[in-house]
Design a protein around this motif. Structure first.
Motif, mmCIF file in Angstrom:
data_model
loop_
_atom_site.group_PDB
_atom_site.id
_atom_site.type_symbol
_atom_site.label_atom_id
_atom_site.label_comp_id
_atom_site.label_asym_id
_atom_site.label_seq_id
_atom_site.Cartn_x
_atom_site.Cartn_y
_atom_site.Cartn_z
ATOM 1 N N SER A 1 -1.150 9.087 -4.451
ATOM 2 C CA SER A 1 -0.321 8.610 -5.585
ATOM 3 C C SER A 1 -0.424 9.852 -6.676
ATOM 4 O O SER A 1 0.797 10.145 -7.162
ATOM 5 N N LEU A 2 -1.553 10.711 -6.837
ATOM 6 C CA LEU A 2 -1.555 11.636 -7.707
ATOM 7 C C LEU A 2 -0.731 12.837 -7.171
ATOM 8 O O LEU A 2 0.089 13.630 -7.858
ATOM 9 N N ALA A 3 -0.731 13.139 -5.757
ATOM 10 C CA ALA A 3 -0.160 14.251 -5.231
ATOM 11 C C ALA A 3 1.285 14.048 -5.537
ATOM 12 O O ALA A 3 2.020 15.044 -5.881
ATOM 13 N N HIS A 4 1.953 12.763 -5.113
ATOM 14 C CA HIS A 4 3.408 12.447 -5.404
ATOM 15 C C HIS A 4 3.773 12.729 -6.822
ATOM 16 O O HIS A 4 5.018 13.255 -6.986
ATOM 17 N N ALA A 5 3.136 12.120 -7.638
ATOM 18 C CA ALA A 5 3.547 12.194 -9.015
ATOM 19 C C ALA A 5 3.375 13.753 -9.630
ATOM 20 O O ALA A 5 4.535 14.130 -10.258
ATOM 21 N N GLN A 6 2.395 14.449 -9.267
ATOM 22 C CA GLN A 6 2.532 15.921 -9.754
ATOM 23 C C GLN A 6 3.421 16.630 -8.914
ATOM 24 O O GLN A 6 3.992 17.553 -9.633
ATOM 25 N N LEU B 1 0.900 -1.360 -0.029
ATOM 26 C CA LEU B 1 0.072 0.084 -0.087
ATOM 27 C C LEU B 1 0.906 1.214 -0.139
ATOM 28 O O LEU B 1 0.363 2.174 -0.589
ATOM 29 N N PHE B 2 1.937 1.101 0.704
ATOM 30 C CA PHE B 2 3.094 2.304 0.602
ATOM 31 C C PHE B 2 3.401 2.673 -0.784
ATOM 32 O O PHE B 2 3.360 3.799 -1.131
ATOM 33 N N GLY B 3 3.671 1.453 -1.386
ATOM 34 C CA GLY B 3 4.233 1.670 -2.904
ATOM 35 C C GLY B 3 3.199 2.075 -3.820
ATOM 36 O O GLY B 3 3.491 2.986 -4.782
ATOM 37 N N ILE B 4 1.720 1.790 -3.518
ATOM 38 C CA ILE B 4 0.649 2.385 -4.434
ATOM 39 C C ILE B 4 0.913 4.090 -4.330
ATOM 40 O O ILE B 4 0.535 4.438 -5.037
ATOM 41 N N MET B 5 0.910 4.493 -3.057
ATOM 42 C CA MET B 5 0.803 5.719 -2.964
ATOM 43 C C MET B 5 2.216 6.616 -3.332
ATOM 44 O O MET B 5 2.150 7.756 -3.366
ATOM 45 N N TYR B 6 3.205 5.735 -3.302
ATOM 46 C CA TYR B 6 4.571 6.259 -3.547
ATOM 47 C C TYR B 6 5.201 5.746 -4.869
ATOM 48 O O TYR B 6 6.581 5.822 -4.792
#
Length: 865
Positions: free
Chosen positions: A770-775, A404-409
């Motif tokens: 995930s979106l926030a990290h990518a942006q 789940l950490f990897g999904i967000m990060y």
């Protein structure tokens, strides 16, 4: 028989033991069991205060020895060359409290006596050094100026018995030594006390002085104060006393006397140096002996204190000692072996033995862990200790937490940095364990195994997202599934679709994608060509949001399945049929159905569906009508609010009529599941309690009749005594409160029903982070790297500054703060959304008495500054 996978899947099988031993063997038995480290003692004297326990005096002896050892540590800290303490103990050295106590007492007394003498000698030496500093100052230092500006030599005052000044033409002076950090304040105070009628000269002493209290080197200042009035002398003398300044006589009119005094002071200093050296050598020998044995002594005292603390919990009856303790079932042979060894070492005449005893108390929970599973178990234990034999969530969180950490990060570059740091910690594990590291670094080091999994899963999901430091990459070559035609003819040639149908006559451009004829999907992850489209953010939002919901429903369903396994293990069938069944029905038939619609919509060829012409009765617009893609959010909302309202031209599977019928059936089953969860369990518990109460009442009447027959032949006094203890079983039975059971079940039902909605929505944090990290990664890359590179004209300055800003921003913000944020969100998803489906977490931790834990406490802290 031990439970399969006992030790991690479910807690170890625990046994309550009653140990019987001779009084003489009690100490050795506790010591041997402490070395074994597999038993947890129970306090058999709960109503006895700490001051009334049998071994309170021995505990105080240990505390007094601890005080002496702390004094020795302070002495080692002051010894600048004693920065290393031996922590390797010779097993052949048998030190006991009885042999160690007089040794520590004698050594403390000797060391205090030497310190006292050394401090006295050092005070005398410092006084001589200060006087020597005054005497060796040049004569010009003691000359003052009159009002006319002419230099004049001051002469000694009439009373030279004490240093009350020297004068010439009304001018007096005092000379002495003061600490340099107080010299400026002293000068201001003298100025104010004499109302400016003074003149002061200072010079720093040539040598530093050792402080007898701390052992630090102190810088001092020689001063001379010129004044005129006798009243000023009294004021200055009081200021010297308050500021800890020392006054010394100096007669400038008698150089011969100054020279003789200087020689005398030098001889005294040499004698003091010799005496101090001898004292320091004797003191150094004692300190060296302490340095070599401090760890052993401290460990011995701490072990003895812990043994006496345990002995205070035992029951002593004459020459017999009884102890109760919890122990893992697999360690019973080791416990028996320890009893035999303690019996032999103590020379006891009576054999020690143990008996397993039955109890209704809940045993403590004990999971066997290693260096890998320890961090995962500590995360679960932070939420709550598992009940005895309850399924351990750490078995699953070992993988689901970093996933789940990897999904967000998800990012290949950032995940690689985290993996690299964790791999470095694991590579240097032994060296770091043996060293004293920073508290924050130690915290990260403790989670090194979960950190490396978090990094690896971040790399894996980074490949799924095709993200590398915020850049979209093509690690598996160019894609042949999506193309971007520039005109209508190219569109028809490459895609074979009706251009006008898709875009309504709009001019094609590079941001309008179509599928290649005969093309295949990208090998792994998201097609990199999506980064060139205008609607890429909408696509990513849709994909990650739906993926988050699916993962959430899967994990919550897994939690309910684990609750089923718990109910079956504890033979709690009422919670199987009226707990698990309605809960899984409600979850699967509502949000599980939504996940089903997501998967069906993903696997539907909408290009063909859009060309399917249908009859649409009652349509407001004439002409042919075609199928359109439904909104899943609207469909799920109408599932609860307007069942059966699927439109004819916007269904997900089979047809609108069939889907309406399925939705109504699922909704009815979900509604039936709510009263099925709410009502039966309180009713069953009420009937069970009523039946049990009738059985106990009948048994009670039978016992009461037998007691009445016995009482007929006993005296009145005996009957009264017997009446005090009648019906002990009835007193121990807890009263059944139906209202409490009903309220508890109502709260559970409401919490579960609302929790299905809130918990599913909570999993959307996977999409949001995930979106926030990518942006954020993309913003850092564009503004910190791309923009400076475009501004750079070949000098390299902008490129260097831009790279530095991007690197530190990525390291501190994305690898530091963002990873911590993702960690905390993954922690919340496990604690709240996953574990609350099956995990009670109200057990008690198994804390065995282990002497090995004392080794870390026994290491002295004598690091010098």
């Amino acid at each position: 028989m031990p439970e399969p996978a006992s030790g991690l899947w479910r807690s170890q099988d625990m046994v309550l033991l009653q140990l019987h031993m001779q009084r003489e063997a009690a100490h050795d038995t506790i010591f041997k069991l402490g070395q074994l480290g597999c038993v947890q003692f129970r306090d058999m004297n709960p109503n006895t205060s700490a001051f009334q326990r049998l071994f309170t005096g021995d505990v105080r002896r240990c505390e007094e020895s601890e005080r002496r050892l702390r004094y020795f540590e302070d002495q080692l800290k002051r010894a600048k060359d004693s920065t290393h303490v031996t922590t390797v103990v010779d097993s052949a050295t048998g030190e006991t409290l009885d042999s160690l106590e007089p040794k520590l007492e004698a050594m403390e007394s000797e060391l205090k006596d030497l310190n006292s003498k050394w401090e006295q000698l050092l005070v005398q030496k410092n006084s001589m050094k200060e006087h020597y500093e005054v005497l060796t100052q040049p004569p010009s230092f003691f000359r003052g100026e009159d009002d006319a500006g002419h230099l004049q030599v001051a002469h000694q005052a009439d009373d030279a018995s004490e240093p009350q000044g020297f004068r010439q033409g009304g001018l007096r002076y005092l000379t002495g030594v003061i600490s340099s950090d107080r010299a400026a304040l002293f000068e201001r105070l003298v100025y104010r006390a004499t109302r400016g009628n003074m003149f002061m000269r200072t010079v720093t002493a040539k040598e530093q002085f050792e402080d007898p209290a701390t052992g630090d080197m102190v810088e001092k200042t020689v001063f001379v104060v010129f004044f005129s009035a006798q009243r000023a002398f009294d004021k200055i003398k009081k200021l010297c006393e308050s500021m800890q300044a020392t006054l010394y006589p100096y007669n400038i009119d008698s150089p011969q006397e100054v020279q003789q005094t200087t020689l005398k002071v030098s001889d005294t200093m040499r004698d003091l140096d010799t005496t101090i050296k001898v004292t320091k050598d004797v003191r150094a020998d004692i300190v060296e002996k302490v340095k070599q044995n401090l760890f052993l002594w401290k460990k011995t005292v701490l072990v003895e204190k812990s043994v006496y603390d345990v002995l205070n919990q035992l029951s002593f009856k004459g020459q017999t000692v009884v102890a109760e303790c919890w122990a893992p079932k697999e360690d019973l042979d080791n416990v028996q072996r320890a009893l035999v060894e303690a019996e032999k070492s103590s020379g006891a005449q009576v054999q020690s033995f143990m008996d397993p005893i039955e109890t209704h108390d809940q045993p403590p929970t004990y999971f066997k862990t290693n260096s890998f599973t320890k961090i995962h178990q500590s995360i679960v234990d932070s939420y709550g200790i598992a009940r005895y034999k309850e399924i351990n969530p750490a078995v699953f969180s070992c993988m689901t937490f970093p996933f789940l950490f990897g999904i967000m990060y998800g990012d290949i570059g950032h995940g690689f940095i985290i993996t690299l740091v964790a791999a470095l910690f694991i590579w240097k594990e032994k060296q770091l364990l043996a060293s004293n590291i920073n508290e924050i670094i130690a915290m990260v080091f403790g989670g090194r195994y979960i950190l490396i999994l978090m990094g690896l899963f971040a790399i894996y999901t980074g490949f799924l997202y095709n993200d590398f430091f915020g850049m979209m990459i093509s690690p598996f070559g160019e894609n042949t599934f999506w193309v971007f035609p520039h005109d209508k003819e190219e569109w028809k040639t490459m895609c074979g679709d009706d251009y006008n149908y898709w875009f309504g006559g709009k001019e094609a451009n590079a941001l309008q994608a179509c599928k290649v004829i005969g093309g295949s999907p990208y090998i792994l992850g998201i097609d990199p060509n999506w980064c060139e489209t205008e609607n890429k953010l909408e696509f990513y939002n849709s994909l990650k949001m739906k993926m988050a919901v699916i993962l959430g429903v899967i994990q919550m369903s897994g939690g309910l399945v684990l609750s089923l396994l718990n109910h079956i293990y504890f033979k709690d069938m009422k919670h199987v049929w009226f707990g698990f069944v309605p809960e899984i029905i409600f979850l699967i038939f509502t949000f599980g159905y939504m996940c089903f619609m997501i998967l069906v919509k993903w696997n539907t060829d909408w290009s063909e569906r859009f060309r399917t012409e249908i009859d649409l009765p009652g349509a407001s617009t004439p002409g042919p009508h075609f199928l359109r893609a439904p909104s899943l959010l609207e469909a799920q909302t109408n599932f609860f609010l307007m069942p059966g309202s699927i439109e004819t031209d916007a269904y997900v599977f089979v047809g609108a009529g069939f889907q309406n019928m399925v939705q109504v059936g699922l909704l009815l089953c979900s509604l039936v599941a709510v009263p099925l969860l709410l009502i039966p369990i309180p009713v069953i518990e009420y009937l069970h309690n009523k039946h049990t109460s009738y059985g106990e009442l009948a048994e009670h009447h039978e016992v009461q009749g037998l007691m009445h027959i016995q009482d007929l032949s006993s005296s009145s006094e005996s009957r009264n005594v017997g009446g005090d203890d009648e019906h002990p079983a009835a007193e121990q039975h807890e009263a059944f409160d139906m209202s409490e059971v009903v309220i508890k079940q109502v709260i559970h039902t409401i919490e579960f029903v609302l929790g299905c909605v809130s918990n599913t929505a909570s999993y959307l944090r996977l999409w949001a982070l995930s979106l926030a990290h990518a942006q954020l990664s993309e913003v850092f890359w564009n503004f910190a790297m791309i923009m400076p590179l475009s501004m750079d004209k070949g000098t390299g300055v902008f490129a260097f500054v831009g790279f530095a800003v991007w690197f530190f921003a990525s390291l501190m913000v994305l690898c530091g703060m963002e990873s911590l944020s993702a960690f905390l969100h993954a922690l919340r998803l496990h604690w709240v959304e996953f574990q609350n489906k099956f995990y009670f977490g109200d057990g008690t931790q198994f804390v065995p008495y282990n002497i090995k834990d004392i080794d870390e406490l026994a290491k002295p802290d004598i690091a010098t500054e």
